[in-house]
Design a protein around this motif. Sequence first.
Motif, PDB file in Angstrom:
ATOM      1  N   LEU A 185       0.945  -1.192  -0.039  1.00  0.00           N
ATOM      2  CA  LEU A 185      -0.068  -0.041   0.066  1.00  0.00           C
ATOM      3  C   LEU A 185       1.022   1.212  -0.013  1.00  0.00           C
ATOM      4  O   LEU A 185       0.681   2.262  -0.968  1.00  0.00           O
ATOM      5  N   ALA A 186       2.112   1.164   0.681  1.00  0.00           N
ATOM      6  CA  ALA A 186       2.766   2.566   0.916  1.00  0.00           C
ATOM      7  C   ALA A 186       3.628   2.517  -0.487  1.00  0.00           C
ATOM      8  O   ALA A 186       3.778   3.863  -0.891  1.00  0.00           O
ATOM      9  N   MET A 187       3.978   1.524  -1.059  1.00  0.00           N
ATOM     10  CA  MET A 187       4.442   1.706  -2.341  1.00  0.00           C
ATOM     11  C   MET A 187       3.769   1.984  -3.455  1.00  0.00           C
ATOM     12  O   MET A 187       3.910   2.891  -4.252  1.00  0.00           O
ATOM     13  N   LEU A 188       2.179   1.687  -3.451  1.00  0.00           N
ATOM     14  CA  LEU A 188       1.342   2.228  -4.326  1.00  0.00           C
ATOM     15  C   LEU A 188       1.155   3.780  -4.208  1.00  0.00           C
ATOM     16  O   LEU A 188       1.122   4.640  -5.110  1.00  0.00           O
ATOM     17  N   GLY A 189       1.164   4.149  -3.018  1.00  0.00           N
ATOM     18  CA  GLY A 189       0.952   5.579  -2.570  1.00  0.00           C
ATOM     19  C   GLY A 189       2.282   6.299  -3.056  1.00  0.00           C
ATOM     20  O   GLY A 189       1.873   7.598  -3.932  1.00  0.00           O
ATOM     21  N   ASP A 190       3.348   5.889  -2.749  1.00  0.00           N
ATOM     22  CA  ASP A 190       4.672   6.528  -3.503  1.00  0.00           C
ATOM     23  C   ASP A 190       4.554   6.598  -5.168  1.00  0.00           C
ATOM     24  O   ASP A 190       4.946   7.626  -5.460  1.00  0.00           O
ATOM     25  N   ALA A 191       3.993   5.627  -5.652  1.00  0.00           N
ATOM     26  CA  ALA A 191       4.065   5.766  -6.986  1.00  0.00           C
ATOM     27  C   ALA A 191       2.798   6.702  -7.607  1.00  0.00           C
ATOM     28  O   ALA A 191       3.231   7.299  -8.507  1.00  0.00           O
ATOM     29  N   TRP A 192       1.792   6.808  -6.949  1.00  0.00           N
ATOM     30  CA  TRP A 192       0.567   7.591  -7.252  1.00  0.00           C
ATOM     31  C   TRP A 192       1.196   9.043  -7.162  1.00  0.00           C
ATOM     32  O   TRP A 192       0.601  10.179  -7.724  1.00  0.00           O
ATOM     33  N   ARG A 193       2.023   9.357  -6.117  1.00  0.00           N
ATOM     34  CA  ARG A 193       2.378  10.736  -5.876  1.00  0.00           C
ATOM     35  C   ARG A 193       3.085  11.365  -7.119  1.00  0.00           C
ATOM     36  O   ARG A 193       3.278  12.616  -7.161  1.00  0.00           O
ATOM     37  N   CYS A 194       3.734  10.666  -8.019  1.00  0.00           N
ATOM     38  CA  CYS A 194       4.398  10.883  -9.182  1.00  0.00           C
ATOM     39  C   CYS A 194       3.573  11.356 -10.094  1.00  0.00           C
ATOM     40  O   CYS A 194       4.002  12.136 -11.176  1.00  0.00           O
ATOM     41  N   PHE A 195       2.316  11.200 -10.096  1.00  0.00           N
ATOM     42  CA  PHE A 195       1.342  11.721 -10.955  1.00  0.00           C
ATOM     43  C   PHE A 195       0.847  12.919 -10.778  1.00  0.00           C
ATOM     44  O   PHE A 195       0.065  13.843 -10.349  1.00  0.00           O
TER      45      PHE A 195
END
Length: 70
Positions: free
Chosen positions: A60-70
């Motif tokens: 979940l934390a990895m997904l959150g970090d990835a989505w912050r890039c958008f």
Amino acid sequence: MRNLILDIHRVNNIPYQLEEIAELHPEYILVSNEQECEELSTVASTMIFSQNDHKPMTLLAMLGDAWRCF
């Protein structure tokens, strides 16, 4: 806020067709292994997202970090 769930497409074809995925014009692709990451990185940014390698909260934390890039 943009409804991100409307932008998510799940590809269930095994083996997947690279051309079919490219036609979706993805911004980001989640894959389960290094080989898929290498192949699909030619289409869009990719991230290995393996449920076998990480605990649910880490994913979940990895997904959150990835989505912050958008």
